[in-house]
Scaffold this motif. Sequence first.
Motif, mmCIF file in Angstrom:
data_model
loop_
_atom_site.group_PDB
_atom_site.id
_atom_site.type_symbol
_atom_site.label_atom_id
_atom_site.label_comp_id
_atom_site.label_asym_id
_atom_site.label_seq_id
_atom_site.Cartn_x
_atom_site.Cartn_y
_atom_site.Cartn_z
ATOM 1 N N ILE A 29 -40.548 22.369 0.466
ATOM 2 C CA ILE A 29 -40.871 22.923 1.190
ATOM 3 C C ILE A 29 -40.707 21.872 2.589
ATOM 4 O O ILE A 29 -40.334 21.703 3.781
ATOM 5 N N ILE A 30 -41.589 20.882 2.485
ATOM 6 C CA ILE A 30 -41.771 19.798 3.287
ATOM 7 C C ILE A 30 -40.580 18.647 3.413
ATOM 8 O O ILE A 30 -40.936 17.615 3.706
ATOM 9 N N ASN A 31 -39.454 18.996 2.689
ATOM 10 C CA ASN A 31 -38.431 17.941 2.692
ATOM 11 C C ASN A 31 -38.463 16.442 1.626
ATOM 12 O O ASN A 31 -39.405 15.585 2.264
ATOM 13 N N PRO A 32 -38.383 16.634 1.121
ATOM 14 C CA PRO A 32 -38.682 15.825 0.336
ATOM 15 C C PRO A 32 -37.358 14.506 0.665
ATOM 16 O O PRO A 32 -36.331 14.786 1.202
ATOM 17 N N ALA A 33 -37.283 13.502 0.378
ATOM 18 C CA ALA A 33 -35.777 12.350 -0.195
ATOM 19 C C ALA A 33 -34.739 12.874 -0.495
ATOM 20 O O ALA A 33 -34.212 13.739 -1.120
ATOM 21 N N ILE A 34 -33.549 13.474 0.503
ATOM 22 C CA ILE A 34 -31.874 13.205 0.444
ATOM 23 C C ILE A 34 -31.759 12.359 0.455
ATOM 24 O O ILE A 34 -31.132 11.251 1.134
ATOM 25 N N LEU A 52 -35.995 10.248 4.232
ATOM 26 C CA LEU A 52 -37.780 11.053 3.570
ATOM 27 C C LEU A 52 -38.107 11.627 3.884
ATOM 28 O O LEU A 52 -38.602 12.789 2.662
ATOM 29 N N THR A 53 -38.192 11.822 5.113
ATOM 30 C CA THR A 53 -38.722 13.457 5.759
ATOM 31 C C THR A 53 -38.166 13.557 7.177
ATOM 32 O O THR A 53 -37.298 12.492 7.792
ATOM 33 N N HIS A 54 -37.952 14.659 7.382
ATOM 34 C CA HIS A 54 -37.657 14.891 9.188
ATOM 35 C C HIS A 54 -39.095 16.374 9.329
ATOM 36 O O HIS A 54 -39.297 16.944 8.519
ATOM 37 N N ILE A 55 -39.438 16.024 10.454
ATOM 38 C CA ILE A 55 -40.141 16.835 11.150
ATOM 39 C C ILE A 55 -40.120 17.359 12.473
ATOM 40 O O ILE A 55 -39.042 16.821 12.479
ATOM 41 N N SER A 56 -40.020 18.509 12.960
ATOM 42 C CA SER A 56 -38.802 19.389 13.471
ATOM 43 C C SER A 56 -40.286 18.862 14.891
ATOM 44 O O SER A 56 -41.161 18.781 13.818
ATOM 45 N N ILE A 96 -47.656 9.412 7.619
ATOM 46 C CA ILE A 96 -46.345 9.192 6.952
ATOM 47 C C ILE A 96 -46.731 8.639 5.181
ATOM 48 O O ILE A 96 -45.474 7.698 5.110
ATOM 49 N N THR A 97 -47.690 8.588 4.685
ATOM 50 C CA THR A 97 -47.669 7.452 4.266
ATOM 51 C C THR A 97 -47.420 7.773 2.549
ATOM 52 O O THR A 97 -46.156 6.940 2.105
ATOM 53 N N ASP A 98 -47.341 9.255 2.343
ATOM 54 C CA ASP A 98 -46.284 10.042 1.765
ATOM 55 C C ASP A 98 -45.283 10.756 2.336
ATOM 56 O O ASP A 98 -44.856 11.983 2.540
ATOM 57 N N PRO A 99 -44.130 9.789 2.692
ATOM 58 C CA PRO A 99 -43.160 11.088 3.469
ATOM 59 C C PRO A 99 -42.840 12.391 3.352
ATOM 60 O O PRO A 99 -43.316 13.575 3.774
ATOM 61 N N ALA A 100 -43.169 12.470 2.101
ATOM 62 C CA ALA A 100 -42.097 14.016 1.714
ATOM 63 C C ALA A 100 -43.223 14.689 1.955
ATOM 64 O O ALA A 100 -43.366 15.914 1.032
ATOM 65 N N ARG A 101 -45.079 13.901 1.995
ATOM 66 C CA ARG A 101 -46.216 14.679 2.183
ATOM 67 C C ARG A 101 -46.834 14.624 3.640
ATOM 68 O O ARG A 101 -47.670 14.570 2.994
ATOM 69 N N ALA A 102 -45.432 14.798 4.267
ATOM 70 C CA ALA A 102 -46.504 14.110 5.123
ATOM 71 C C ALA A 102 -47.056 14.873 6.611
ATOM 72 O O ALA A 102 -46.876 16.144 6.062
ATOM 73 N N VAL A 103 -47.934 14.757 7.364
ATOM 74 C CA VAL A 103 -49.183 15.338 7.815
ATOM 75 C C VAL A 103 -49.240 15.684 9.089
ATOM 76 O O VAL A 103 -49.504 14.168 9.192
ATOM 77 N N VAL A 104 -49.174 16.291 10.365
ATOM 78 C CA VAL A 104 -49.655 16.007 11.350
ATOM 79 C C VAL A 104 -50.791 16.240 11.435
ATOM 80 O O VAL A 104 -51.285 17.037 11.180
ATOM 81 N N ASN A 393 -33.970 15.873 20.275
ATOM 82 C CA ASN A 393 -33.383 16.704 20.519
ATOM 83 C C ASN A 393 -34.368 17.777 19.002
ATOM 84 O O ASN A 393 -34.529 18.337 18.926
ATOM 85 N N ARG A 394 -34.343 16.928 18.155
ATOM 86 C CA ARG A 394 -35.135 16.947 16.432
ATOM 87 C C ARG A 394 -36.051 16.170 16.080
ATOM 88 O O ARG A 394 -36.227 16.547 14.680
ATOM 89 N N GLY A 395 -36.899 15.365 16.640
ATOM 90 C CA GLY A 395 -38.106 15.198 16.138
ATOM 91 C C GLY A 395 -38.077 14.203 15.316
ATOM 92 O O GLY A 395 -38.325 12.450 15.600
ATOM 93 N N LEU A 396 -39.225 14.465 14.410
ATOM 94 C CA LEU A 396 -39.318 12.584 13.568
ATOM 95 C C LEU A 396 -38.771 12.895 11.936
ATOM 96 O O LEU A 396 -38.525 13.497 11.414
ATOM 97 N N PHE A 397 -38.414 11.665 12.345
ATOM 98 C CA PHE A 397 -37.646 11.093 11.041
ATOM 99 C C PHE A 397 -37.412 9.982 10.469
ATOM 100 O O PHE A 397 -37.815 9.000 10.747
ATOM 101 N N VAL A 398 -38.077 9.602 9.176
ATOM 102 C CA VAL A 398 -38.185 8.668 8.888
ATOM 103 C C VAL A 398 -37.248 8.495 7.296
ATOM 104 O O VAL A 398 -37.132 9.246 6.859
ATOM 105 N N ILE A 399 -36.662 7.063 7.065
ATOM 106 C CA ILE A 399 -35.497 6.167 7.089
ATOM 107 C C ILE A 399 -36.447 5.542 6.236
ATOM 108 O O ILE A 399 -37.001 4.707 6.320
ATOM 109 N N ARG A 400 -35.330 5.359 5.204
ATOM 110 C CA ARG A 400 -35.440 4.221 3.772
ATOM 111 C C ARG A 400 -34.030 3.419 3.295
ATOM 112 O O ARG A 400 -33.173 4.698 3.193
ATOM 113 N N LYS A 401 -33.883 2.314 3.677
ATOM 114 C CA LYS A 401 -31.874 2.118 3.280
ATOM 115 C C LYS A 401 -32.157 2.480 1.224
ATOM 116 O O LYS A 401 -33.588 2.101 0.667
ATOM 117 N N SER A 402 -31.116 2.726 1.151
ATOM 118 C CA SER A 402 -30.295 3.085 -0.155
ATOM 119 C C SER A 402 -30.858 2.348 -1.126
ATOM 120 O O SER A 402 -30.898 0.899 -0.886
#
Length: 404
Positions: A29-34, A52-56, A96-104, A393-402
Amino acid sequence: MMKKILFLLILIVCSCTKKDVFEADRQIIINPAIKCENGFAGDYPCNDYDLLTHISLEEIAGENTVGNDSWGWVDPSTNKEYALVGTNKGVSFIDITDPARAVVLGFLKTRTENSSWRDIKVYKNVAYIVSEAENHGMQIFNLDRLGKVINAPVEFTADREYTEFGSAHNIVINEESGFGYAVGTKTFAGGPHFMDLNNPFQVKAAGGFEQSAYSHDAQVVTYNGPDLDYTGKEILIGSNENEVVIVDVTDKENPTKISAISYPNIGYTHQGWFTENLKYFILGDELDEQDKGTNTRTIIFDFTDLDNPLLHFEYLGKSAAIDHNGYVKGNLFFQANYTAGVRIIDISNIDNKLFTEVGFFDTYPENDNTAFNGAWNVYPYLPSGNIIISDINRGLFVIRKSKT
């Protein structure tokens, strides 16, 4: 019905406990790493950086929200990582400590009215927030409160407010000296407005500098670079619309202009950042792509001699997208490039006037047009290696080097 079927399928396939299944469902539901594979992470074009996560924006601050600046903070007592995300309405604080479980965790409303321009910096576990909203002043927020939130999200109030100026475009902080510099205020002709932050909740006005007029953005450092004449001095580099200005602000009552430099085909001298050795200054011009018809242009100055700065070279990107904020970490330059997302550029060969793009993550997949959409800011300094992107336009993204 579909959720029950999904639950049974997962239970059968993985022989999980009921608790494990709910955990797996929560992650989906909360966008795991892609992973970035074959040039895409889901819908987003990429190269060597995973999502890692995207929050609208709606999740961040509700309907009719527009994104702007961002910053990061690490709680020194827990090592938890947080994203501070600015919007037209205020600032949201996100674990965003665990981006897949990010909490506003909560939201701090603008002090006066909504504005598309809001900027945030952090010093000693305190966030300092300015805006171009009329009479906004500066909000002062104790970040230690984030670890005490129980029923998120909550609505925060500021701990203190600083009202020696009304609107401001940005704030920069020299963490070594404990001084803040609000730029683009209506004080000091729009030049930097000095503040002593060493007592973080009792901010004191400390003067300003108006000789070079409006300063749109700045960086301030305690200097330890190649020009030995200024070792230990507090040096401000101002991006001042039509030139870059170097100012000695060590003596707050008597700041002294050292030098200034311009460059060809100025659109709008917007924002820049030193290389870590303080030899070069990397500048973004926000309007040259629009006004001069160039591809993304980054201007590099040689600041070996602060009294005699030199134009070193120009780097052109792969599209005509507009560059916005950029920051240096080691031998990489992280550039928020609006519609082209964030570009990661290897600057290790800067002496030889060579930059090489080594990665990107495009938060605005529609196009790479010369327009004010997409990535506003990038924050690459989290100890985890995770990178914060705030998108208009799309809010917060958290990314990481592959990982290889």
